[in-house]
Structure formats: structure tokens, C-alpha cells
Design an enzyme around this catalytic site. Structure first.
Site, PDB file in Angstrom:
ATOM      1  N   HIS A  25      91.788  12.580  77.280  1.00 57.26           N
ATOM      2  CA  HIS A  25      91.560  12.961  75.883  1.00 57.26           C
ATOM      3  C   HIS A  25      90.071  13.149  75.659  1.00 57.26           C
ATOM      4  O   HIS A  25      89.264  12.866  76.548  1.00 57.26           O
ATOM      5  CB  HIS A  25      92.147  11.890  74.953  1.00 57.26           C
ATOM      6  N   HIS A  34      93.917  11.187  66.102  1.00 52.78           N
ATOM      7  CA  HIS A  34      92.599  10.628  66.426  1.00 52.78           C
ATOM      8  C   HIS A  34      91.876  11.442  67.479  1.00 52.78           C
ATOM      9  O   HIS A  34      90.666  11.330  67.653  1.00 52.78           O
ATOM     10  CB  HIS A  34      92.740   9.191  66.916  1.00 52.78           C
ATOM     11  N   THR A  43      87.783   2.314  73.512  1.00 54.29           N
ATOM     12  CA  THR A  43      86.848   2.600  72.414  1.00 54.29           C
ATOM     13  C   THR A  43      87.572   2.877  71.097  1.00 54.29           C
ATOM     14  O   THR A  43      86.959   3.332  70.139  1.00 54.29           O
ATOM     15  CB  THR A  43      85.936   3.797  72.761  1.00 54.29           C
ATOM     16  N   HIS A  84      86.404  13.154  73.036  1.00 55.91           N
ATOM     17  CA  HIS A  84      85.651  12.649  71.886  1.00 55.91           C
ATOM     18  C   HIS A  84      84.509  13.610  71.578  1.00 55.91           C
ATOM     19  O   HIS A  84      83.902  14.164  72.486  1.00 55.91           O
ATOM     20  CB  HIS A  84      85.062  11.264  72.174  1.00 55.91           C
ATOM     21  N   HIS A 136      87.765  11.445  78.596  1.00 56.68           N
ATOM     22  CA  HIS A 136      88.130  10.140  79.151  1.00 56.68           C
ATOM     23  C   HIS A 136      89.449  10.290  79.900  1.00 56.68           C
ATOM     24  O   HIS A 136      90.482  10.613  79.292  1.00 56.68           O
ATOM     25  CB  HIS A 136      88.310   9.104  78.031  1.00 56.68           C
TER      26      HIS A 136
HETATM   27 ZN   LIG Z   1      88.442   7.790  74.783  1.00 58.76          ZN
END
Ligand SMILES: [Zn+2]
Length: 251
Positions: A113, A88, A201, A115, A132
């Protein structure tokens, strides 16, 4: 005749790999029937994803200035890190010892990590990427520090320049980064931030998360975005209804 067959097989493998399972065994993704609109139905433990009233991300607008907000105290250490391709995102696990103090509570840094594009928007506008930094207190409270990354005149992000060459390309793969890393390298010089209470999220969309989002953005080069988006073209959740929540600004 052989080439198209190989290409089809590869495409099938890539599709199968893109929707990964979690430790609970439930598959989820950012698109299609395992995508964000269905997360809450995929697993009973993920109900908050669909019925929660404090979900993230939100569009940051009409923030209320609160001069009483304290600075976030950072106590980040330089140490070894390991990168994981989770299916992910690319997650970077850090050695224990780094923490923040916020409103008198110590939150230990667990991992950070990325996004693409950013989950959070500011006045409707997403950033190219976001990092994040996920922290947890001894009694299980979660605080996430978000640093938005913006492509601007090709300037690379110094810390990503250290991390990206080790990026594990295959799902489930891990990689040690040869250089020692201090996550403080992501932090902007201007420490003004927005804060509100939201959720993770991604599933299980756990609520009660303290969000601390820096107002100043940090650079990322087009090439650095390309390297990440080649693996994760889109791994952000759509904006959630604030349901009357207040967003505060430190300055
Ligand atoms: Zn995140």
C-alpha cells in the site's frame, strides 16, 4: 441556488467518507479528532499508538553501519492483484506465494500500500510517497519493506503506470488489475537498507515490526502523485520518538 446546496451535500459526503471504520468498527483518520494524536484513545486495543515505546515511523539518522547484516532475499511472483480503496490508503492484495527471507526467516507477502507523503523521514526529509510491502511469518512476525518514491525529472514509476489506471476511487471499492504484476518492480537496483524495530504506522500500531527501508529511492512522476493525492491528500503519521532505538545500515 441549487448548485451551492449540491456542493455542500457533496462536501458532507466526502468528509463522512474520509474517516473510515476498521473491521473492529472503530473510526480513525489522519486529521481532526480521529487523527493520529488520538488513535490510542479511540479503541482500547490501540493503546500502543499512544503509550508504545517502539512506534513508527521514525526519522532515520545516525544509522550504525553493520556489515554483518544479510541481504534481503526476494522471492516475488508475477500474478494477479486486486486493488482496494480502504478509506485510509490504496492497498494492493497479492496472490499467495511471494515471500522474502530475512535472517533465516520466511515472511510471506500479504499486501502492499501507499502513503503520501512518506511516513518515514531520512535526516528530517520526507519523500513524496512510499510503498510499504507487508509480510508475515508463519508464527505471526511482521516485516515491512519500504521503498521511498521521489519525483525527479518527471520520470514515471513503471509499476505504478500499470496499477494507477485501475485505481478504485470510492472508499470500499475494489478493482482487478488487468495486467499481471510483480511487486519486485518496486525494488531499487541498490539493495542497501536501514533496519530497526518499530510498529505498524496505522491503528492498531502493533509493535515488534521489523522495518527494512531501502536507501535508494525510486521514481514517481508528478502526475502519478497527483492521481493518488486526489484521493488521499495526506495519509502519513508524524514521526515518533525513537526512545533510544538503534537504526542499523547494511552499507
Ligand atoms: Zn504503511
Amino acid at each position: 441556488m441549487r448548485l451551492p446546496a449540491v456542493a455542500l451535500l457533496l462536501a458532507g459526503l466526502v468528509c463522512a467518507a474520509s474517516a473510515q471504520t476498521t473491521s473492529t468498527g472503530t473510526k480513525w483518520d489522519y486529521i481532526g479528532k480521529y487523527g493520529p494524536l488520538n488513535w490510542g484513545k479511540l479503541d482500547p486495543a490501540w493503546k500502543a499508538c499512544s503509550v508504545g515505546k517502539e512506534q513508527s515511523p521514525v526519522d532515520i539518522r545516525n544509522a550504525k553501519l553493520n556489515k554483518a547484516l544479510q541481504p534481503i532475499e526476494f522471492h516475488y511472483l508475477t500474478g494477479p492483484v486486486e486493488m482496494v480503496n480502504t478509506g485510509h490508503t490504496i492497498q494492493v492484495n497479492v496472490a499467495p506465494g511471494s515471500y522474502i527471507v530475512y535472517e533465516g526467516v520466511r515472511y510471506d507477502l500479504q499486501q502492499f500500500h501507499f502513503h503520501h507523503p512518506s511516513d518515514e523521514a531520512v535526516k528530517g526529509k520526507l519523500s513524496d510517497m512510499v510503498v510499504h510491502l507487508v509480510h508475515k511469518s508463519s508464527d505471526g512476525k511482521i516485516a515491512v519493506v519500504a521503498v521511498r518514491l521521489i519525483e525527479n525529472r518527471g520520470e514515471p514509476n513503471t509499476l505504478l503506470s500499470t496499477l494507477w489506471p485501475s485505481m478504485p476511487k470510492a472508499v470500499g471499492q475494489t478493482a482487478k488489475v488487468s495486467d499481471l504484476v510483480n511487486p519486485g518492480g518496486f525494488l531499487p537496483g541498490d539493495r542497501g537498507y536501514w533496519t530497526y524495530t518499530g510498529s505498524l504506522t496505522a491503528p492498531p500500531c502493533t509493535e515488534g515490526v521489523k522495518w527494512l527501508i531501502f536507501q535508494q529511492q525510486m521514481p514517481v512522476s508528478r502526475e502519478q502523485i497527483r492521481v493518488f493525492s486526489a484521493i488521499y491528500p495526506v495519509n502519513s503519521r508524524e514521526l515518533q520518538d525513537p526512545h533510544g532505538r538503534t537504526i542499523e545500515a547494511s552499507e
